[in-house]
Write a protein that holds these residues in place. Structure first.
Motif, PDB file in Angstrom:
ATOM      1  N   GLN A  41     -28.560 -18.471 -49.025  1.00 37.94           N
ATOM      2  CA  GLN A  41     -29.012 -17.592 -48.641  1.00 37.94           C
ATOM      3  C   GLN A  41     -29.462 -16.232 -48.127  1.00 37.94           C
ATOM      4  OE1 GLN A  41     -26.011 -15.265 -50.535  1.00 37.94           O
ATOM      5  NE2 GLN A  41     -24.738 -14.096 -49.015  1.00 37.94           N
ATOM      6  N   ALA A  42     -30.397 -15.833 -48.966  1.00 41.54           N
ATOM      7  CA  ALA A  42     -31.532 -15.385 -47.963  1.00 41.54           C
ATOM      8  C   ALA A  42     -32.451 -15.621 -46.795  1.00 41.54           C
ATOM      9  CB  ALA A  42     -32.433 -14.807 -49.552  1.00 41.54           C
ATOM     10  N   VAL A  43     -32.437 -16.609 -47.582  1.00 41.89           N
ATOM     11  CA  VAL A  43     -33.393 -17.793 -45.447  1.00 41.89           C
ATOM     12  C   VAL A  43     -32.166 -17.201 -44.629  1.00 41.89           C
ATOM     13  CG1 VAL A  43     -33.628 -19.507 -44.622  1.00 41.89           C
ATOM     14  CG2 VAL A  43     -34.119 -19.551 -47.197  1.00 41.89           C
ATOM     15  N   SER A  44     -31.223 -17.715 -44.478  1.00 42.37           N
ATOM     16  CA  SER A  44     -30.226 -16.613 -42.699  1.00 42.37           C
ATOM     17  C   SER A  44     -30.033 -15.114 -43.150  1.00 42.37           C
ATOM     18  CB  SER A  44     -29.419 -18.008 -42.948  1.00 42.37           C
ATOM     19  OG  SER A  44     -28.359 -17.520 -44.092  1.00 42.37           O
ATOM     20  N   ALA A  45     -30.331 -14.894 -43.944  1.00 48.69           N
ATOM     21  CA  ALA A  45     -30.011 -13.456 -43.672  1.00 48.69           C
ATOM     22  C   ALA A  45     -30.031 -12.651 -43.108  1.00 48.69           C
ATOM     23  CB  ALA A  45     -29.557 -12.745 -45.615  1.00 48.69           C
ATOM     24  N   GLU A  46     -29.411 -11.560 -42.273  1.00 51.94           N
ATOM     25  CA  GLU A  46     -30.306 -10.362 -41.380  1.00 51.94           C
ATOM     26  C   GLU A  46     -30.913  -9.214 -42.187  1.00 51.94           C
ATOM     27  OE1 GLU A  46     -29.130  -6.836 -38.646  1.00 51.94           O
ATOM     28  OE2 GLU A  46     -27.346  -8.082 -39.537  1.00 51.94           O
ATOM     29  N   LYS A  47     -32.526  -9.147 -42.385  1.00 50.98           N
ATOM     30  CA  LYS A  47     -33.335  -8.382 -42.915  1.00 50.98           C
ATOM     31  C   LYS A  47     -32.616  -6.687 -42.426  1.00 50.98           C
ATOM     32  CE  LYS A  47     -36.637 -10.136 -44.497  1.00 50.98           C
ATOM     33  NZ  LYS A  47     -37.811 -10.656 -44.199  1.00 50.98           N
ATOM     34  N   ILE A  48     -32.445  -6.081 -43.300  1.00 54.43           N
ATOM     35  CA  ILE A  48     -32.949  -4.256 -42.712  1.00 54.43           C
ATOM     36  C   ILE A  48     -34.239  -3.537 -43.319  1.00 54.43           C
ATOM     37  CG2 ILE A  48     -31.490  -2.534 -42.364  1.00 54.43           C
ATOM     38  CD1 ILE A  48     -29.110  -3.708 -42.806  1.00 54.43           C
ATOM     39  N   ARG A  97     -32.110  29.945 -36.846  1.00 55.57           N
ATOM     40  CA  ARG A  97     -32.938  28.663 -37.635  1.00 55.57           C
ATOM     41  C   ARG A  97     -34.012  29.207 -38.781  1.00 55.57           C
ATOM     42  NH1 ARG A  97     -30.521  24.277 -34.521  1.00 55.57           N
ATOM     43  NH2 ARG A  97     -32.057  22.504 -35.662  1.00 55.57           N
ATOM     44  N   VAL A  98     -34.109  28.435 -39.946  1.00 47.84           N
ATOM     45  CA  VAL A  98     -34.798  28.311 -41.050  1.00 47.84           C
ATOM     46  C   VAL A  98     -35.739  26.460 -40.952  1.00 47.84           C
ATOM     47  CG1 VAL A  98     -32.782  27.084 -42.343  1.00 47.84           C
ATOM     48  CG2 VAL A  98     -34.624  28.239 -43.643  1.00 47.84           C
ATOM     49  N   GLU A  99     -36.866  27.304 -41.150  1.00 45.36           N
ATOM     50  CA  GLU A  99     -37.703  25.595 -41.299  1.00 45.36           C
ATOM     51  C   GLU A  99     -37.739  25.872 -43.064  1.00 45.36           C
ATOM     52  OE1 GLU A  99     -41.134  26.256 -37.802  1.00 45.36           O
ATOM     53  OE2 GLU A  99     -41.219  26.886 -39.844  1.00 45.36           O
ATOM     54  N   LEU A 100     -37.736  24.021 -43.295  1.00 40.96           N
ATOM     55  CA  LEU A 100     -37.551  23.962 -45.011  1.00 40.96           C
ATOM     56  C   LEU A 100     -38.395  22.476 -45.011  1.00 40.96           C
ATOM     57  CD1 LEU A 100     -34.094  23.453 -45.707  1.00 40.96           C
ATOM     58  CD2 LEU A 100     -35.843  25.074 -45.980  1.00 40.96           C
ATOM     59  N   THR A 101     -40.106  23.375 -45.312  1.00 39.04           N
ATOM     60  CA  THR A 101     -41.064  22.017 -45.891  1.00 39.04           C
ATOM     61  C   THR A 101     -41.455  21.718 -47.419  1.00 39.04           C
ATOM     62  OG1 THR A 101     -42.083  23.555 -44.294  1.00 39.04           O
ATOM     63  CG2 THR A 101     -43.689  22.694 -45.760  1.00 39.04           C
ATOM     64  N   GLY A 102     -42.154  20.703 -47.182  1.00 35.06           N
ATOM     65  CA  GLY A 102     -42.038  19.970 -48.675  1.00 35.06           C
ATOM     66  C   GLY A 102     -43.098  18.367 -48.383  1.00 35.06           C
ATOM     67  N   LYS A 103     -43.384  18.077 -49.122  1.00 35.47           N
ATOM     68  CA  LYS A 103     -43.914  16.689 -49.484  1.00 35.47           C
ATOM     69  C   LYS A 103     -43.416  15.560 -49.805  1.00 35.47           C
ATOM     70  CE  LYS A 103     -48.273  18.540 -50.711  1.00 35.47           C
ATOM     71  NZ  LYS A 103     -48.219  20.109 -50.447  1.00 35.47           N
ATOM     72  N   ALA A 104     -43.613  14.669 -49.249  1.00 38.68           N
ATOM     73  CA  ALA A 104     -42.678  13.410 -49.771  1.00 38.68           C
ATOM     74  C   ALA A 104     -43.816  11.810 -50.210  1.00 38.68           C
ATOM     75  CB  ALA A 104     -42.057  12.083 -48.602  1.00 38.68           C
ATOM     76  N   ARG A 105     -43.460  11.027 -50.719  1.00 44.02           N
ATOM     77  CA  ARG A 105     -43.763   9.889 -51.523  1.00 44.02           C
ATOM     78  C   ARG A 105     -42.744   8.452 -51.809  1.00 44.02           C
ATOM     79  NH1 ARG A 105     -48.031  10.997 -55.134  1.00 44.02           N
ATOM     80  NH2 ARG A 105     -48.683   8.398 -54.768  1.00 44.02           N
ATOM     81  N   LEU A 106     -43.449   7.364 -51.431  1.00 47.01           N
ATOM     82  CA  LEU A 106     -42.696   6.145 -50.758  1.00 47.01           C
ATOM     83  C   LEU A 106     -42.846   5.664 -52.342  1.00 47.01           C
ATOM     84  CD1 LEU A 106     -41.406   4.377 -49.456  1.00 47.01           C
ATOM     85  CD2 LEU A 106     -43.760   2.644 -49.078  1.00 47.01           C
ATOM     86  N   MET A 107     -41.915   5.067 -52.263  1.00 49.32           N
ATOM     87  CA  MET A 107     -41.221   4.763 -53.720  1.00 49.32           C
ATOM     88  C   MET A 107     -41.258   3.000 -53.811  1.00 49.32           C
ATOM     89  SD  MET A 107     -42.537   7.227 -55.989  1.00 49.32           S
ATOM     90  CE  MET A 107     -41.862   6.322 -57.574  1.00 49.32           C
ATOM     91  N   VAL A 108     -40.484   2.963 -52.793  1.00 48.83           N
ATOM     92  CA  VAL A 108     -39.896   1.268 -53.078  1.00 48.83           C
ATOM     93  C   VAL A 108     -40.003   0.971 -51.680  1.00 48.83           C
ATOM     94  CG1 VAL A 108     -38.090  -0.121 -53.501  1.00 48.83           C
ATOM     95  CG2 VAL A 108     -38.399   1.425 -55.133  1.00 48.83           C
ATOM     96  N   GLU A 109     -40.416  -0.524 -51.313  1.00 47.50           N
ATOM     97  CA  GLU A 109     -40.470  -0.839 -49.881  1.00 47.50           C
ATOM     98  C   GLU A 109     -39.590  -2.234 -49.928  1.00 47.50           C
ATOM     99  OE1 GLU A 109     -42.917  -1.460 -45.700  1.00 47.50           O
ATOM    100  OE2 GLU A 109     -44.333  -0.815 -47.603  1.00 47.50           O
ATOM    101  N   GLY A 110     -39.044  -2.727 -48.717  1.00 47.64           N
ATOM    102  CA  GLY A 110     -38.923  -3.806 -48.915  1.00 47.64           C
ATOM    103  C   GLY A 110     -37.303  -3.959 -47.625  1.00 47.64           C
ATOM    104  N   TYR A 111     -36.288  -5.180 -48.442  1.00 48.73           N
ATOM    105  CA  TYR A 111     -35.432  -5.538 -47.746  1.00 48.73           C
ATOM    106  C   TYR A 111     -33.683  -5.518 -47.883  1.00 48.73           C
ATOM    107  CZ  TYR A 111     -39.597  -6.605 -43.801  1.00 48.73           C
ATOM    108  OH  TYR A 111     -40.145  -6.531 -43.510  1.00 48.73           O
ATOM    109  N   PHE A 112     -33.159  -5.184 -47.231  1.00 45.17           N
ATOM    110  CA  PHE A 112     -31.344  -5.137 -47.196  1.00 45.17           C
ATOM    111  C   PHE A 112     -31.134  -6.943 -46.989  1.00 45.17           C
ATOM    112  CE2 PHE A 112     -30.237  -0.853 -49.564  1.00 45.17           C
ATOM    113  CZ  PHE A 112     -28.684  -2.188 -49.957  1.00 45.17           C
ATOM    114  N   LEU A 113     -30.474  -7.445 -47.251  1.00 43.55           N
ATOM    115  CA  LEU A 113     -30.385  -9.087 -46.971  1.00 43.55           C
ATOM    116  C   LEU A 113     -28.828  -8.755 -47.147  1.00 43.55           C
ATOM    117  CD1 LEU A 113     -32.771 -10.670 -49.127  1.00 43.55           C
ATOM    118  CD2 LEU A 113     -33.274  -9.681 -46.841  1.00 43.55           C
ATOM    119  N   LEU A 114     -28.057  -8.755 -45.980  1.00 43.69           N
ATOM    120  CA  LEU A 114     -26.580  -9.170 -45.426  1.00 43.69           C
ATOM    121  C   LEU A 114     -26.015 -10.390 -44.291  1.00 43.69           C
ATOM    122  CD1 LEU A 114     -26.228  -5.248 -43.909  1.00 43.69           C
ATOM    123  CD2 LEU A 114     -26.221  -5.697 -46.274  1.00 43.69           C
TER     124      LEU A 114
END
Length: 271
Positions: free
Chosen positions: A5-12, A254-271
Motif C-alpha cells: 500500500q505504501a508504494v502507491s500511497a500519496e506522500k505528504i 499588534r504584538v510580536e512573539l519571539t521564540g526558538k524551535a527545534r525539529l524533532m521528527v521528519e517523514g511522510y504521511f502516506l494516504l
C-alpha cells in the motif's frame, strides 16, 4: 513485512517541531504538513487526530505567500501561535525560503513571521481582554476555590492569581472545566524570574493542557504590559513541560512573539 500500500500511497511531507523551545523535549510540539493543494476537511481533521498533538499546521503555497490552517485533534481553530512558528521554522530552515519574512494567509488575516538566526518572531493582532465576574464553579474546577483571583475574558477566560507556587500545583478537574463556554482557560501570575507565567487548559477543544500557547499571549502580553508598565515582557508557560516567549507590544495594535524551535521528527504521511 512488505507494505504494498505504501508504494502507491500519496506522500505528504510531515515534520514535528518543538516550538518556543531552545532544546529538545521542551516548548510545545506541533505537527506541520506541507500540501500541494487542500485536502478535504475530514482528511485534514483525521490527520490531526492521528498526530494527537495539540495542533497540526497545514500549509499550501500560494504564489509568494502561504495559506495556513490549524487543527487540534478535535476541531479547526482560528489562531495558533506555536504551530505558526513551527510551520515558519520548517519553511525557513528546510525548504530554502530565501526571504527574511514569511506571510501566511489565515482565518485571522495575514500573519507575518520573521527569521533572525535561531529566533522566529510572529506578528499577531493584539487583543485587549475585558474584566468579568468569575463564572460559577470556575475556580473550583481549577482547584482554586476560595483564592483571590481576577477574571478576564478574551478568546479564553484568564484567571490571574497571586501565588506563583500555586501555578505549579494546579491540577484541574477537566470534566468540570469542559463545561465552560470558552476556547480555553489560562491561569497566570507575576513571576520571580519572568515578567509573568501561565498555564493553559482547553478540554473544550480536545487539549487538556497546552504547554505553550502563542495565541493566548496576544491578550496576556497587553494585560501584563498594563499591569507592569512595560512593552517588552519575558514570559514562560507550561506545567511539567515549559517554553519561553518574548513579547513586544507595538504601537499599531499588534504584538510580536519571539521564540526558538527545534525539529524533532521528519517523514511522510502516506494516504
Amino acid at each position: 513485512m512488505k507494505n504494498n500500500q505504501a508504494v502507491s500511497a500519496e506522500k505528504i511531507p510531515f515534520y514535528q517541531v518543538d516550538a518556543f523551545a531552545d532544546r529538545p523535549f521542551s516548548g510545545n510540539p506541533a505537527a506541520v504538513c506541507l500540501l500541494d493543494s487542500w485536502l478535504d476537511d475530514i482528511t485534514l481533521q483525521n490527520i490531526a487526530r492521528e498526530n494527537n498533538l495539540s495542533e497540526t499546521a497545514f500549509v499550501v503555497r500560494q504564489d509568494e505567500d502561504f495559506a495556513l490552517r490549524w487543527f487540534t485533534p478535535a476541531v479547526e481553530v482560528d489562531l495558533c501561535g506555536h504551530a505558526t512558528l513551527a510551520a515558519a521554522a520548517v519553511l525557513f530552515s528546510l525548504h530554502d525560503f530565501a526571504e527574511q519574512e514569511i506571510r501566511f494567509s489565515t482565518r485571522s488575516g495575514i500573519l507575518k513571521v520573521k527569521s533572525d538566526g535561531e529566533n522566529y518572531t510572529l506578528d499577531f493582532p493584539l487583543v485587549n481582554p475585558v474584566p468579568i465576574s468569575a463564572p460559577e464553579g470556575l475556580l473550583a474546577a481549577l482547584g482554586l476555590e476560595g483564592e483571590a483571583a481576577e477574571i478576564w475574558q478574551a478568546s479564553d477566560i484568564v484567571v490571574i492569581i497571586k501565588d506563583e507556587e500555586r501555578l505549579e500545583m494546579l491540577s484541574p478537574d477537566y470534566a468540570a472545566l469542559e463545561k465552560f463556554a470558552t476556547r480555553g482557560v489560562v491561569v497566570t501570575v507575576a513571576a520571580q524570574h519572568y515578567d509573568f507565567r501561565s498555564r493553559w487548559f482547553g478540554p473544550q477543544v480536545g487539549v487538556n493542557e497546552d504547554p505553550v500557547t502563542g495565541s493566548a499571549h496576544t491578550f496576556l502580553a497587553p494585560l501584563w504590559a498594563d499591569k507592569l508598565g512595560k512593552k517588552h515582557l519575558c514570559a514562560q508557560q507550561g506545567g511539567p513541560r515549559k517554553g519561553n516567549i518574548d513579547c513586544h507590544i507595538k504601537d499599531n495594535g499588534r504584538v510580536e512573539l519571539t521564540g526558538k524551535a527545534r525539529l524533532m521528527v521528519e517523514g511522510y504521511f502516506l494516504l
